[in-house]
Write a protein that holds these residues in place. Structure first.
Motif, PDB file in Angstrom:
ATOM      1  N   ALA A 276       0.831  -0.567   0.209  1.00 54.61           N
ATOM      2  CA  ALA A 276      -0.082   0.030  -0.217  1.00 54.61           C
ATOM      3  C   ALA A 276       0.892   0.996  -0.437  1.00 54.61           C
ATOM      4  CB  ALA A 276      -0.700  -0.230   1.203  1.00 54.61           C
ATOM      5  N   GLN A 277       1.794   1.442   0.253  1.00 53.80           N
ATOM      6  CA  GLN A 277       2.960   2.576   1.072  1.00 53.80           C
ATOM      7  C   GLN A 277       3.192   2.182  -0.308  1.00 53.80           C
ATOM      8  OE1 GLN A 277       4.924   1.062   4.149  1.00 53.80           O
ATOM      9  NE2 GLN A 277       3.595   3.011   6.150  1.00 53.80           N
ATOM     10  N   ASN A 278       3.863   1.614  -0.536  1.00 48.82           N
ATOM     11  CA  ASN A 278       4.041   1.476  -2.421  1.00 48.82           C
ATOM     12  C   ASN A 278       3.285   1.813  -3.145  1.00 48.82           C
ATOM     13  OD1 ASN A 278       7.005   1.186  -0.997  1.00 48.82           O
ATOM     14  ND2 ASN A 278       6.923  -1.559  -1.791  1.00 48.82           N
ATOM     15  N   LEU A 279       2.251   2.053  -3.406  1.00 51.47           N
ATOM     16  CA  LEU A 279       1.417   2.107  -4.539  1.00 51.47           C
ATOM     17  C   LEU A 279       1.351   4.049  -4.632  1.00 51.47           C
ATOM     18  CD1 LEU A 279      -0.283   1.362  -6.652  1.00 51.47           C
ATOM     19  CD2 LEU A 279      -2.173   0.975  -4.798  1.00 51.47           C
ATOM     20  N   PHE A 280       1.359   3.985  -3.021  1.00 50.26           N
ATOM     21  CA  PHE A 280       0.130   5.405  -2.861  1.00 50.26           C
ATOM     22  C   PHE A 280       1.867   6.311  -3.289  1.00 50.26           C
ATOM     23  CE2 PHE A 280      -2.673   3.494   0.516  1.00 50.26           C
ATOM     24  CZ  PHE A 280      -3.824   2.798  -0.663  1.00 50.26           C
ATOM     25  N   ALA A 281       3.236   6.035  -3.286  1.00 50.98           N
ATOM     26  CA  ALA A 281       4.065   6.741  -2.591  1.00 50.98           C
ATOM     27  C   ALA A 281       3.656   7.016  -4.199  1.00 50.98           C
ATOM     28  CB  ALA A 281       5.398   6.149  -2.489  1.00 50.98           C
ATOM     29  N   ARG A 282       3.681   6.463  -4.882  1.00 51.07           N
ATOM     30  CA  ARG A 282       3.545   6.360  -6.452  1.00 51.07           C
ATOM     31  C   ARG A 282       2.198   7.592  -7.261  1.00 51.07           C
ATOM     32  NH1 ARG A 282       6.312   2.018  -6.010  1.00 51.07           N
ATOM     33  NH2 ARG A 282       5.126   0.627  -6.202  1.00 51.07           N
ATOM     34  N   TRP A 283       1.546   6.578  -6.931  1.00 54.06           N
ATOM     35  CA  TRP A 283      -0.202   7.294  -7.402  1.00 54.06           C
ATOM     36  C   TRP A 283      -0.861   7.972  -5.526  1.00 54.06           C
ATOM     37  CZ3 TRP A 283      -0.626   7.882 -11.926  1.00 54.06           C
ATOM     38  CH2 TRP A 283      -0.233   7.386 -12.743  1.00 54.06           C
ATOM     39  N   PRO A 284      -0.260   8.875  -4.798  1.00 52.31           N
ATOM     40  CA  PRO A 284      -1.414   9.491  -3.965  1.00 52.31           C
ATOM     41  C   PRO A 284      -3.261   9.621  -4.867  1.00 52.31           C
ATOM     42  CG  PRO A 284       0.395  10.961  -4.651  1.00 52.31           C
ATOM     43  CD  PRO A 284       0.199   9.889  -5.613  1.00 52.31           C
ATOM     44  N   ASN A 285      -3.434  10.282  -5.531  1.00 45.34           N
ATOM     45  CA  ASN A 285      -4.907   9.733  -5.784  1.00 45.34           C
ATOM     46  C   ASN A 285      -5.346   8.591  -5.570  1.00 45.34           C
ATOM     47  OD1 ASN A 285      -3.535   8.445  -8.218  1.00 45.34           O
ATOM     48  ND2 ASN A 285      -5.206   8.225  -8.807  1.00 45.34           N
ATOM     49  N   LEU A 286      -4.935   7.146  -5.628  1.00 44.49           N
ATOM     50  CA  LEU A 286      -5.485   6.234  -4.944  1.00 44.49           C
ATOM     51  C   LEU A 286      -5.677   5.868  -3.406  1.00 44.49           C
ATOM     52  CD1 LEU A 286      -3.656   4.016  -7.724  1.00 44.49           C
ATOM     53  CD2 LEU A 286      -5.340   4.815  -7.582  1.00 44.49           C
ATOM     54  N   ARG A 287      -4.540   6.637  -2.670  1.00 45.46           N
ATOM     55  CA  ARG A 287      -5.055   6.434  -1.643  1.00 45.46           C
ATOM     56  C   ARG A 287      -6.376   7.152  -1.309  1.00 45.46           C
ATOM     57  NH1 ARG A 287      -1.327   6.963   2.372  1.00 45.46           N
ATOM     58  NH2 ARG A 287       0.858   7.612   1.376  1.00 45.46           N
ATOM     59  N   GLU A 288      -6.314   8.346  -1.521  1.00 47.29           N
ATOM     60  CA  GLU A 288      -7.880   9.030  -1.398  1.00 47.29           C
ATOM     61  C   GLU A 288      -9.246   8.114  -2.090  1.00 47.29           C
ATOM     62  OE1 GLU A 288      -8.224  11.778   0.457  1.00 47.29           O
ATOM     63  OE2 GLU A 288      -5.772  11.422   0.403  1.00 47.29           O
ATOM     64  N   ALA A 289      -9.018   7.441  -3.483  1.00 43.93           N
ATOM     65  CA  ALA A 289      -9.477   6.738  -3.852  1.00 43.93           C
ATOM     66  C   ALA A 289      -9.866   5.180  -2.941  1.00 43.93           C
ATOM     67  CB  ALA A 289      -9.413   5.930  -4.305  1.00 43.93           C
ATOM     68  N   SER A 290      -8.951   5.454  -1.924  1.00 38.65           N
ATOM     69  CA  SER A 290      -8.794   3.330  -1.279  1.00 38.65           C
ATOM     70  C   SER A 290      -9.811   4.038   0.096  1.00 38.65           C
ATOM     71  CB  SER A 290      -7.972   3.646  -0.963  1.00 38.65           C
ATOM     72  OG  SER A 290      -6.828   2.399  -2.219  1.00 38.65           O
ATOM     73  N   HIS A 291      -9.423   5.578   0.539  1.00 39.48           N
ATOM     74  CA  HIS A 291     -10.339   6.074   1.813  1.00 39.48           C
ATOM     75  C   HIS A 291     -12.055   5.801   1.590  1.00 39.48           C
ATOM     76  CE1 HIS A 291      -6.466   8.198   3.390  1.00 39.48           C
ATOM     77  NE2 HIS A 291      -6.304   6.983   3.205  1.00 39.48           N
ATOM     78  N   ARG A 292     -12.174   6.663   0.123  1.00 41.65           N
ATOM     79  CA  ARG A 292     -13.197   6.474  -0.482  1.00 41.65           C
ATOM     80  C   ARG A 292     -13.971   5.385  -0.315  1.00 41.65           C
ATOM     81  NH1 ARG A 292     -11.141  11.265  -3.425  1.00 41.65           N
ATOM     82  NH2 ARG A 292     -11.508   9.093  -5.663  1.00 41.65           N
ATOM     83  N   LEU A 293     -13.493   4.192  -0.969  1.00 43.92           N
ATOM     84  CA  LEU A 293     -13.804   3.314  -0.750  1.00 43.92           C
ATOM     85  C   LEU A 293     -13.696   2.381   0.634  1.00 43.92           C
ATOM     86  CD1 LEU A 293     -14.073   0.105  -2.372  1.00 43.92           C
ATOM     87  CD2 LEU A 293     -11.933  -0.390  -2.083  1.00 43.92           C
ATOM     88  N   THR A 294     -13.410   2.610   1.745  1.00 40.70           N
ATOM     89  CA  THR A 294     -13.374   2.517   3.001  1.00 40.70           C
ATOM     90  C   THR A 294     -14.515   3.232   3.816  1.00 40.70           C
ATOM     91  OG1 THR A 294     -11.092   1.940   3.140  1.00 40.70           O
ATOM     92  CG2 THR A 294     -12.065   2.071   5.091  1.00 40.70           C
ATOM     93  N   GLY A 295     -14.212   4.113   3.480  1.00 40.70           N
ATOM     94  CA  GLY A 295     -15.911   4.578   3.963  1.00 40.70           C
ATOM     95  C   GLY A 295     -16.941   4.507   3.119  1.00 40.70           C
ATOM     96  N   LEU A 296     -16.929   4.185   2.060  1.00 41.74           N
ATOM     97  CA  LEU A 296     -18.276   3.402   1.084  1.00 41.74           C
ATOM     98  C   LEU A 296     -18.293   1.621   1.883  1.00 41.74           C
ATOM     99  CD1 LEU A 296     -20.439   4.112  -1.049  1.00 41.74           C
ATOM    100  CD2 LEU A 296     -18.739   2.399  -1.791  1.00 41.74           C
ATOM    101  N   LEU A 297     -17.867   1.123   1.846  1.00 47.54           N
ATOM    102  CA  LEU A 297     -18.191  -0.619   2.421  1.00 47.54           C
ATOM    103  C   LEU A 297     -17.616  -0.365   3.704  1.00 47.54           C
ATOM    104  CD1 LEU A 297     -15.943  -2.206  -0.534  1.00 47.54           C
ATOM    105  CD2 LEU A 297     -18.836  -1.685  -0.307  1.00 47.54           C
ATOM    106  N   THR A 298     -17.101  -0.025   4.737  1.00 51.43           N
ATOM    107  CA  THR A 298     -16.705  -0.120   5.761  1.00 51.43           C
ATOM    108  C   THR A 298     -16.269  -1.793   5.707  1.00 51.43           C
ATOM    109  OG1 THR A 298     -18.483  -1.161   6.939  1.00 51.43           O
ATOM    110  CG2 THR A 298     -18.084   1.588   6.791  1.00 51.43           C
ATOM    111  N   VAL A 299     -15.802  -2.095   7.163  1.00 53.75           N
ATOM    112  CA  VAL A 299     -15.149  -3.653   7.536  1.00 53.75           C
ATOM    113  C   VAL A 299     -16.916  -4.401   6.926  1.00 53.75           C
ATOM    114  CG1 VAL A 299     -13.454  -2.873   8.619  1.00 53.75           C
ATOM    115  CG2 VAL A 299     -14.503  -3.535   9.636  1.00 53.75           C
ATOM    116  N   TYR A 300     -17.639  -3.769   7.662  1.00 54.69           N
ATOM    117  CA  TYR A 300     -18.599  -4.861   8.178  1.00 54.69           C
ATOM    118  C   TYR A 300     -19.251  -5.455   6.526  1.00 54.69           C
ATOM    119  CZ  TYR A 300     -17.762  -2.824  11.984  1.00 54.69           C
ATOM    120  OH  TYR A 300     -17.610  -2.464  13.772  1.00 54.69           O
ATOM    121  N   TRP A 301     -19.528  -4.706   5.438  1.00 55.60           N
ATOM    122  CA  TRP A 301     -20.405  -5.411   3.179  1.00 55.60           C
ATOM    123  C   TRP A 301     -19.441  -6.601   4.033  1.00 55.60           C
ATOM    124  CZ3 TRP A 301     -23.463  -1.780   1.919  1.00 55.60           C
ATOM    125  CH2 TRP A 301     -24.468  -2.143   0.909  1.00 55.60           C
ATOM    126  N   PRO A 302     -20.363  -7.065   3.460  1.00 58.50           N
ATOM    127  CA  PRO A 302     -19.452  -8.988   3.162  1.00 58.50           C
ATOM    128  C   PRO A 302     -19.680  -8.930   2.474  1.00 58.50           C
ATOM    129  CG  PRO A 302     -22.372  -8.816   3.590  1.00 58.50           C
ATOM    130  CD  PRO A 302     -22.020  -7.906   3.869  1.00 58.50           C
TER     131      PRO A 302
END
Length: 185
Positions: free
Chosen positions: A38-64
């Motif tokens: 994750a750190q390596n990917l986000f160092a090259r593509w910070p926009n993907l960190r933001e997208a991953s944060h949106r994904l995390t907020g959208l689904l949370t760990v609870y969505w099966p």
């Protein structure tokens, strides 16, 4: 409205409240031992960190995960995304191919969220959660008016509906990112 037999039920108050998307995503990457990827990917593509944060907020760990209801779809998406991106980068040493692999992997797995329906109970009763227009799930879970959540294997729309898939993915990725990954062609 009666709720069919749920895959997963979440009742409030939670034993541990949902923290920020960044903290929740870090928990997933640590538990999957993909923190360095994750750190390596986000160092090259910070926009993907933001997208991953949106994904995390959208689904949370609870969505099966509809294919493995005892597992989190968020974890499935992130693990598959990081592995696909790392594999593509190691194969081609091409940053753009790495970004495309991550987006396409997340897109493919994320659309499985359409295979289930989230029902939300508030003081007025049960109602279906619309992933395309309702707020992000982390906000809804933390909201005072929501009392209980039940995921049922009764989709509101067909999961192979390409427009629904695109709308779902646009909650996570920008149109530019989806275009770069070839999803708007």
């Amino acid at each position: 409205m009666p709720v069919p037999e749920p895959l997963v039920v979440l009742k409030k108050p939670l034993t541990q409240p949902i923290k920020s998307a960044a903290i929740e995503m870090n928990k997933v990457t640590r538990s999957a031992r993909l923190r360095l990827s994750a750190q390596n990917l986000f160092a090259r593509w910070p926009n993907l960190r933001e997208a991953s944060h949106r994904l995390t907020g959208l689904l949370t760990v609870y969505w099966p995960d509809s294919q493995h209801p005892e597992e989190s779809l968020l974890q499935t998406c992130l693990i598959a995304g990081f592995i696909a991106a790392e594999k593509e980068f190691n194969r081609q040493h091409d940053d753009m191919a790495e970004q495309q692999a991550f987006i396409n992997s997340i897109y493919t797995n994320l659309t499985r969220c359409l295979e289930v329906t989230l029902m939300v109970r508030s003081k007025t009763g049960w109602s279906p959660y619309d992933l395309s227009v309702d707020g992000y799930l982390d906000t809804l879970i933390n909201a005072a008016h929501s009392q209980e959540f039940a995921w049922i294997q009764n989709p509101q729309i067909p999961s192979n509906n390409s427009k629904a898939q695109l709308i779902c993915a646009s909650r996570v990725f920008t149109l530019t990112e989806l275009s770069v990954a070839g999803r708007l062609d």
